[in-house]
Design a protein around this motif. Sequence first.
Motif, PDB file in Angstrom:
ATOM      1  N   ARG A 148      43.700  39.392  34.267  1.00  0.00           N
ATOM      2  CA  ARG A 148      44.516  39.946  33.100  1.00  0.00           C
ATOM      3  C   ARG A 148      45.588  38.572  33.437  1.00  0.00           C
ATOM      4  N   TYR A 149      45.965  38.398  32.083  1.00  0.00           N
ATOM      5  CA  TYR A 149      47.064  37.338  32.005  1.00  0.00           C
ATOM      6  C   TYR A 149      48.456  37.829  31.668  1.00  0.00           C
ATOM      7  N   LEU A 150      49.282  37.372  32.784  1.00  0.00           N
ATOM      8  CA  LEU A 150      50.558  37.657  32.629  1.00  0.00           C
ATOM      9  C   LEU A 150      51.325  36.450  31.731  1.00  0.00           C
ATOM     10  N   SER A 151      51.884  36.951  30.495  1.00  0.00           N
ATOM     11  CA  SER A 151      52.509  35.956  29.726  1.00  0.00           C
ATOM     12  C   SER A 151      53.905  35.526  29.906  1.00  0.00           C
ATOM     13  N   SER A 152      54.539  36.419  30.807  1.00  0.00           N
ATOM     14  CA  SER A 152      55.821  36.033  31.197  1.00  0.00           C
ATOM     15  C   SER A 152      55.971  36.445  32.731  1.00  0.00           C
ATOM     16  N   ALA A 153      55.786  35.166  33.405  1.00  0.00           N
ATOM     17  CA  ALA A 153      55.723  35.306  34.780  1.00  0.00           C
ATOM     18  C   ALA A 153      56.110  33.966  35.403  1.00  0.00           C
ATOM     19  N   ARG A 154      56.444  34.184  36.711  1.00  0.00           N
ATOM     20  CA  ARG A 154      56.954  32.950  37.436  1.00  0.00           C
ATOM     21  C   ARG A 154      55.814  32.470  38.405  1.00  0.00           C
ATOM     22  N   HIS A 155      55.682  31.291  38.422  1.00  0.00           N
ATOM     23  CA  HIS A 155      54.443  30.733  39.426  1.00  0.00           C
ATOM     24  C   HIS A 155      55.363  30.320  40.589  1.00  0.00           C
ATOM     25  N   VAL A 156      55.002  31.231  41.987  1.00  0.00           N
ATOM     26  CA  VAL A 156      55.765  30.956  43.072  1.00  0.00           C
ATOM     27  C   VAL A 156      54.588  30.509  43.988  1.00  0.00           C
ATOM     28  N   GLU A 157      54.692  29.638  45.145  1.00  0.00           N
ATOM     29  CA  GLU A 157      53.802  29.277  45.988  1.00  0.00           C
ATOM     30  C   GLU A 157      54.473  29.221  47.254  1.00  0.00           C
ATOM     31  N   ILE A 158      53.550  29.682  48.356  1.00  0.00           N
ATOM     32  CA  ILE A 158      53.957  29.534  49.737  1.00  0.00           C
ATOM     33  C   ILE A 158      53.272  28.680  50.531  1.00  0.00           C
TER      34      ILE A 158
END
Length: 450
Positions: A201-211
Amino acid sequence: MFTTVLIANRGEIALRVMRACRELGLGTVAVYSTEDRDSAVVRMADRAVHIGPGPARRSYLNIPAIIEAARLTRADAIHPGYGFLSENPDFAEVCQAEGITFIGPPAAVMERLGDKAVARSMMVDAGLPLLPGSRRALEHAPEAQAFADEIGYPVIIKAAAGGGGRGMRIVHEPDEFLRAYTETRASAQVIFGDGRVYVERYLSSARHVEIQVLCDQHGNAVYLGARDCSVQRRHQKLIEETPAPRLPEGLVERMGRAAVDGALCAGYVGAGTFEFLVDASGAYYFMEVNCRLQVEHPVTEMVTGIDLVAEQFRVAAGEKLAISQDAVSPRGVAIECRINAEDPGRGFAPTPGVLAECQLPAGPFVRVDSHVFPGYRIPSVYDSLLAKLIVWAPDRDSAIVRMRCALDELRIAGPGVATTASFLAQVLTHPVFVAARHDTSLVGDLVAGG
């Protein structure tokens, strides 16, 4: 510890690794293509070995040539940097067979996590939250279409062997799916030599956060905060910052612990990055693991004071982590801008050429990782990254101001050469970015005139 490290890469990351080697008292070997024979990397290394012509498949991806260079120079370790062979389990296996330490996770771990479908399945077992999607590669178009119809649109089709923002297509409507599926499989086969894909599923409005995680060979692991990488075009990052701003209280700790759990479940060793999507409600979803040093690792170094490359060497040498989770205490805010030889006005088309001018910023709390100089010829056969501009400040507003000043000071120019610098300055003044209310759609909105 090792005595001599061969750096199987080029450009700024090769110089970055060399500097860490010098501080640790390790000898360095550069490998270079014909395109890079006059590079700063060749000049700085203790020894340099020519490994082939310009195209990467005949030089920086040429495993036999790199191993032979290690034999000739008696290098007892190889650091792959990022890109090229950094996540290639076959290369890691060959290094092991030759008695050369590969600075990275074990080949078997890379193989499992490099297959995005397998990685998703492993992380489900480790308890990490995922978006609805397939837990295995979908080999046949009707099966993939049926699965997409079931989880609902929009969906994203991703190459199982993909990485670096390549090998994926977004599908908004059912009648677009079959064509996108066929095209994604074909491009994945060309780019990665593996046409398998999966659907989520694709989130059209999301933030890309990495750890960022660090793991040793003794079952110890820590996470080093969160980076926000939401400013990107075509899934390629342009601006990264840490800490990730405006996240719900406690979310970074939950994501960090989830990343550590996932790393330990996978048997991870070394520096790695767990990538997540965060939606407007604060829910987070695992995307993938990058089994290498990230381009944006300097922002984490700036706020933690931890040299990630030096830690990679220590872990590879069998040492235990000297860092406990309680001792990780990030301070201030760091932002990184990627200065690429690209023209934002022409869809970020690459602009190779010769640099007539190259003046890099300086000053307090300003770091520039770069390999370019006046007269440098930008090759057309490699990635367009020219420099990484990194700043630190006590708070986010001050860091944004410092970055704007640094971008104003930057001068990289030549006939036909354009860079992303002015576009990045535009992003940094955008009210949505300044308020930290941006997501992965910001660059697309700017390009479209939003």
